[in-house]
Write a protein that holds these residues in place. Structure first.
Motif, PDB file in Angstrom:
ATOM      1  N   ARG A 107       0.827  -1.099  -0.090  1.00 60.38           N
ATOM      2  CA  ARG A 107       0.262  -0.631   0.062  1.00 60.38           C
ATOM      3  C   ARG A 107       0.780   0.901   0.044  1.00 60.38           C
ATOM      4  NH1 ARG A 107      -4.262  -2.062   3.331  1.00 60.38           N
ATOM      5  NH2 ARG A 107      -2.737  -1.636   4.679  1.00 60.38           N
TER       6      ARG A 107
ATOM      7  N   THR B 230      -5.036 -11.366  -0.240  1.00 60.85           N
ATOM      8  CA  THR B 230      -5.469 -10.096   0.233  1.00 60.85           C
ATOM      9  C   THR B 230      -6.739 -10.281   0.389  1.00 60.85           C
ATOM     10  OG1 THR B 230      -6.232  -9.690  -1.975  1.00 60.85           O
ATOM     11  CG2 THR B 230      -4.416  -8.766  -1.095  1.00 60.85           C
TER      12      THR B 230
ATOM     13  N   THR C 167     -11.525  -6.276   3.481  1.00 61.69           N
ATOM     14  CA  THR C 167     -12.313  -6.011   2.809  1.00 61.69           C
ATOM     15  C   THR C 167     -11.846  -4.940   1.437  1.00 61.69           C
ATOM     16  OG1 THR C 167     -12.336  -3.675   4.066  1.00 61.69           O
ATOM     17  CG2 THR C 167     -13.841  -5.158   4.529  1.00 61.69           C
ATOM     18  N   TRP C 168     -12.496  -5.416   0.437  1.00 61.07           N
ATOM     19  CA  TRP C 168     -12.553  -5.576  -1.180  1.00 61.07           C
ATOM     20  C   TRP C 168     -11.250  -3.684  -1.393  1.00 61.07           C
ATOM     21  CZ3 TRP C 168     -14.197  -1.135  -4.052  1.00 61.07           C
ATOM     22  CH2 TRP C 168     -15.059  -0.131  -3.262  1.00 61.07           C
ATOM     23  N   TRP C 169     -11.853  -2.857  -0.059  1.00 59.09           N
ATOM     24  CA  TRP C 169     -11.636  -1.153  -0.595  1.00 59.09           C
ATOM     25  C   TRP C 169     -10.163  -0.862   0.272  1.00 59.09           C
ATOM     26  CZ3 TRP C 169     -11.302   1.659   3.609  1.00 59.09           C
ATOM     27  CH2 TRP C 169     -12.169   1.012   4.660  1.00 59.09           C
ATOM     28  N   LYS C 170      -9.913  -1.437   0.995  1.00 64.42           N
ATOM     29  CA  LYS C 170      -8.174  -2.071   1.392  1.00 64.42           C
ATOM     30  C   LYS C 170      -7.223  -2.302   0.625  1.00 64.42           C
ATOM     31  CE  LYS C 170      -9.225  -0.949   6.137  1.00 64.42           C
ATOM     32  NZ  LYS C 170      -9.540  -1.488   7.963  1.00 64.42           N
ATOM     33  N   ARG C 171      -7.826  -3.058  -0.607  1.00 63.41           N
ATOM     34  CA  ARG C 171      -7.196  -4.343  -1.061  1.00 63.41           C
ATOM     35  C   ARG C 171      -6.138  -3.447  -2.286  1.00 63.41           C
ATOM     36  NH1 ARG C 171     -11.225  -8.934  -3.029  1.00 63.41           N
ATOM     37  NH2 ARG C 171     -11.649  -9.446  -0.531  1.00 63.41           N
TER      38      ARG C 171
ATOM     39  N   GLU D 130      -5.019  -3.733  -4.881  1.00 64.61           N
ATOM     40  CA  GLU D 130      -5.445  -3.531  -6.335  1.00 64.61           C
ATOM     41  C   GLU D 130      -6.667  -2.557  -6.615  1.00 64.61           C
ATOM     42  OE1 GLU D 130      -4.692  -6.202  -4.663  1.00 64.61           O
ATOM     43  OE2 GLU D 130      -3.639  -7.778  -5.827  1.00 64.61           O
ATOM     44  N   ALA D 131      -7.676  -2.274  -5.620  1.00 66.78           N
ATOM     45  CA  ALA D 131      -8.599  -1.646  -5.260  1.00 66.78           C
ATOM     46  C   ALA D 131      -8.107  -0.139  -5.660  1.00 66.78           C
ATOM     47  CB  ALA D 131      -9.596  -2.048  -4.418  1.00 66.78           C
ATOM     48  N   LEU D 132      -6.975   0.400  -4.511  1.00 69.70           N
ATOM     49  CA  LEU D 132      -6.307   1.139  -4.429  1.00 69.70           C
ATOM     50  C   LEU D 132      -5.830   1.670  -6.079  1.00 69.70           C
ATOM     51  CD1 LEU D 132      -6.264   3.447  -2.081  1.00 69.70           C
ATOM     52  CD2 LEU D 132      -3.820   2.204  -1.547  1.00 69.70           C
TER      53      LEU D 132
ATOM     54  N   ALA E 232      -8.142   3.236  -8.204  1.00 71.59           N
ATOM     55  CA  ALA E 232      -8.523   4.533  -7.656  1.00 71.59           C
ATOM     56  C   ALA E 232      -7.982   5.279  -8.313  1.00 71.59           C
ATOM     57  CB  ALA E 232      -9.243   4.886  -6.364  1.00 71.59           C
TER      58      ALA E 232
END
Lengths: 609, 86
Positions: A288, A581, A585-589, A591-593, A596
């Motif tokens: 991250r 991962t 939760t999905w938004w903490k992964r 890939e999601a970050l 974004a």
């Protein structure tokens, strides 16, 4: 410049806290891991802010302002194309190997993945470059302090000769950086980088707000800049051909050269930034770190490029005489403006020939501008005493944290990759901790020597930076092939790196930007091609270096014996289990970050288009 | 790491903010603010920094107290440690 005690108080307060943090951290420095790797226990947000601050040295702050004044919003390519995609790539795809391999440095990763000689090559060149970079940072700071007359009042009050200001600035910064790294190691460096991050915002946000208010908001800025050069308010306009944009570059050079080769070469392989991510507490955090860093990185164009744009579009000061009548007496009030300021543009002064004292002119007879003074002059222009001290502290902090990042990278690579590997193997951990501390002292002494060498040899800074670009340009190809193709061999990586550097040198020797004479700008072997600008030359040189390394590494790999697969687990993508991962939760992964961040970067590019 | 950065950092910004506020109040209306377009930049920016510093300081202090009560977070050492050759 008129500084009052408030400005000094704020500067002093910063020094007290910097050293205080160093002393407070001293008791946690028990093992070499604590000292060199911050114990691998820092939270992601701290490492993320340090990741971007490590790059945000004062040369970056001043250089981006200068580039903004010279080229305008096209400078944003260094963020949107040159940094963000590479930061997302290193977080999502490369960090699992850096962090998961448990390597303690980037050269050590190369030893695990390839062999001893590749590590030795990388460690030696990296150690030399960090020491020189930190020396250049020191030199630039001392020069700026001289130019802004920061310590003149102090020296006058104490009755010291003003010639000593250069030495005083160098010794002061050296002692402070030395103390806080000696005491707190990488943790200290990272904490101070975060401190500097917030200081830069605290110092530059009010500057930009005042500048924008002065010009009448964003629309006012657009109108004022357009009066100077309408192309400067566009990032993407005219990028299809080098003759139609201020930087003289085009889309292939930007995308391939800046984005793919140079940006990735820096953000994905330079231990100066990677060390902060490797200090975080677990794999999720480490991945991250560059993604968290990318968020403020997107906002920084507003803070560091806009001051340059505002500086160039303000009215140029001239000597004026106002006549007023008071009680029958006529009072002449003359505001004298120096010749360099009057011949400049906006509040960017003209460059002065140090020998003749006259403004320097370009080929067409216009005065050359000293763009590096754009951002410092903005501080002097808008800040009254008090907040001026804060702005100067922010600049000083960024100089020092730029030095500190280089010094911690140097002491780690020196201790682990050179001393422990080739000079003294198998000593106790205490011994290596002591060596690391003394390597810090040695590194800073060498930096001081570099800073003094820069006074005597005018071109040393340009030459050093040129040599660094030769060494760095091919690096990304080696890491890319090493991490994503298990067949890549050590012999191939080693030969490829050297070939890439040679290719970069040859390219530089054979090409020349327009309007330049052969020499430091290129063409020292004969001119076969002319680029429209030095930036285009730089981008294409990187493409040549990368490509020759890439092709040669593949060819030699096919003819040499690869490492057995069992030794490559954790180092190559196809042989390493994917980082887990699903517990997040999905938004903490990551890939999601990452997605974004990329969407944000696209939005920003459209805004500046 | 037992030292939460937010505590000293918050303190530093809060003190800087307080200095600027005090200086801004003392010099309110002075000619020095012609530079900053007549805005008392010291006072207003001082208030911003003071608030930012206090928030950081409080967050850091709360975290320090929480850490003192709880056992430290487990650090990821699960991945197999690869040899460094030494």
């Amino acid at each position: 410049m008129q500084l009052t005690f408030v400005d000094w108080l704020i500067m002093l307060l910063y020094f007290v806290f910097v050293l205080g943090i160093g002393f407070a951290l001293k008791r946690y420095m028990k093992t070499s891991k604590d000292f060199f790797q911050a114990g691998r226990a820092l939270p992601a947000w701290i490492c993320g802010l340090a990741f971007i601050s490590a790059n945000l040295g004062a040369q970056e702050v001043i250089g981006m302002g200068a580039s903004g004044a010279k080229y305008g919003l096209e400078t944003c390519h260094f963020y949107g194309i040159g940094a963000i995609p590479a930061m997302v790539f290193v977080g999502i795809f490369m960090m699992p190997f850096y962090y998961g391999s448990k390597a303690r440095s980037v050269p050590e990763f190369l030893r695990l993945r390839f062999d001893e000689k590749t590590r030795a090559l990388n460690a030696c060149s990296f150690a030399v470059m960090t020491v020189f970079s930190s020396g250049i940072s020191m030199y630039a700071m001392a020069r700026l302090i001289q130019a802004l007359h920061v310590f003149d009042g102090l020296f006058h009050a104490l009755g010291w000769a003003p010639e000593g200001i250069f030495t005083f600035s160098i010794i002061l910064s050296a002692i402070i950086v030395l103390l806080y790294i000696f005491l707190g190691g990488l943790t200290s460096a990272i904490y101070n980088e975060v401190l500097q991050f917030f200081l830069i915002i605290a110092g530059f946000l009010p500057l930009v707000l005042l500048g924008l208010k002065n010009l009448g908001g964003w629309h006012g800025l657009t109108a004022a800049v357009s009066a100077v050069d309408p192309r400067m308010m566009h990032e993407w306009k005219g990028v299809l051909h080098p003759s139609t944009n201020p930087m003289g570059i085009e889309i292939i050079g930007i995308g391939m050269g800046l984005g793919f080769v140079l940006g990735s070469g820096y953000w994905c392989t330079d231990f100066l930034v990677i060390q902060t991510a490797m200090a975080s507490k677990n794999m999720d955090s480490a991945r991250r770190v560059p993604l968290i860093a990318a968020v403020p990185k997107m906002i920084f164009p507003f803070l560091v490029i806009l001051p340059g744009l505002i500086a160039i579009s303000l009215p140029t000061p001239h000597t004026t005489t106002t006549v007023t009548q008071q009680n029958g007496a006529i009072i002449h009030n003359t505001q004298v403006v120096s010749q360099t300021a009057a011949e400049g543009r906006g509040i960017v002064p003209a460059k002065v020939n140090p020998v003749t004292g006259k403004a320097m002119l370009d080929a067409s007879g216009k005065p050359l501008l000293d763009y590096d003074m754009a951002t410092p002059n903005m501080l002097l222009h808008y800040f009254p005493t008090g907040i001026l001290g804060l702005g100067l502290t922010a600049l000083l902090a960024s100089f020092m944290s730029g030095m500190a990042g280089n010094v911690t990278a140097f002491n780690t690579v020196f201790t682990y990759d050179l001393y422990q590997s080739y000079i003294h193997k198998g000593a106790s951990d205490r011994h290596y901790l002591a060596v690391g501390r003394w390597a810090t002292v040695g590194g800073i002494l060498l930096s001081i020597c570099t800073a003094y060498a820069a006074i005597s040899f005018n071109n040393i800074m340009d030459t050093l930076q040129l040599v660094f670009s030769f060494v760095n340009a091919p690096l990304f190809a080696t890491f890319l092939l090493g991490m994503f193709w298990k067949r890549t061999t050590g012999h191939a990586a080693f030969t490829g790196l050297i070939t890439g550097t040679v290719a970069a040198m040859l390219h530089h020797g054979l090409t020349l930007p327009l309007e330049a004479v052969p020499g430091i700008h290129g063409g020292w072997l004969g001119v076969t091609h002319r680029y429209s600008s030095d930036m285009a030359q730089n981008f294409y040189g990187a493409i040549w270096a990368f490509s020759s390394n890439f092709v040669l590494t593949i060819i030699i790999s096919l003819f040499t014996k690869p490492k057995p697969e069992s030794e490559l687990v954790g180092l190559v993508r196809s042989l390493t289990p994917k980082p887990e991962t699903s517990h997040l939760t999905w938004w903490k992964r990551p890939e999601a970050l990452g997605v974004a961040v990329l969407l944000g970067a696209v939005a920003l590019n459209i805004f500046f288009a | 790491m037992q030292l939460d950065l937010r505590t000293p950092m918050g303190l530093m910004f809060a003190i800087t903010g307080a200095i600027l506020v005090a200086w801004g109040l003392k010099t309110n209306g002075d000619a020095i603010y012609a530079k900053s377009l007549g805005i008392n930049a010291n006072l207003w920016w001082g208030i911003v920094l003071l608030v930012f510093g206090l928030i950081m300081f409080i967050l850091g202090e709360r975290r320090q107290h929480k850490l003192a009560d709880e056992p430290p977070e487990p650090i990821d050492e699960s991945a197999p440690r690869r040899g460094h050759g030494h």
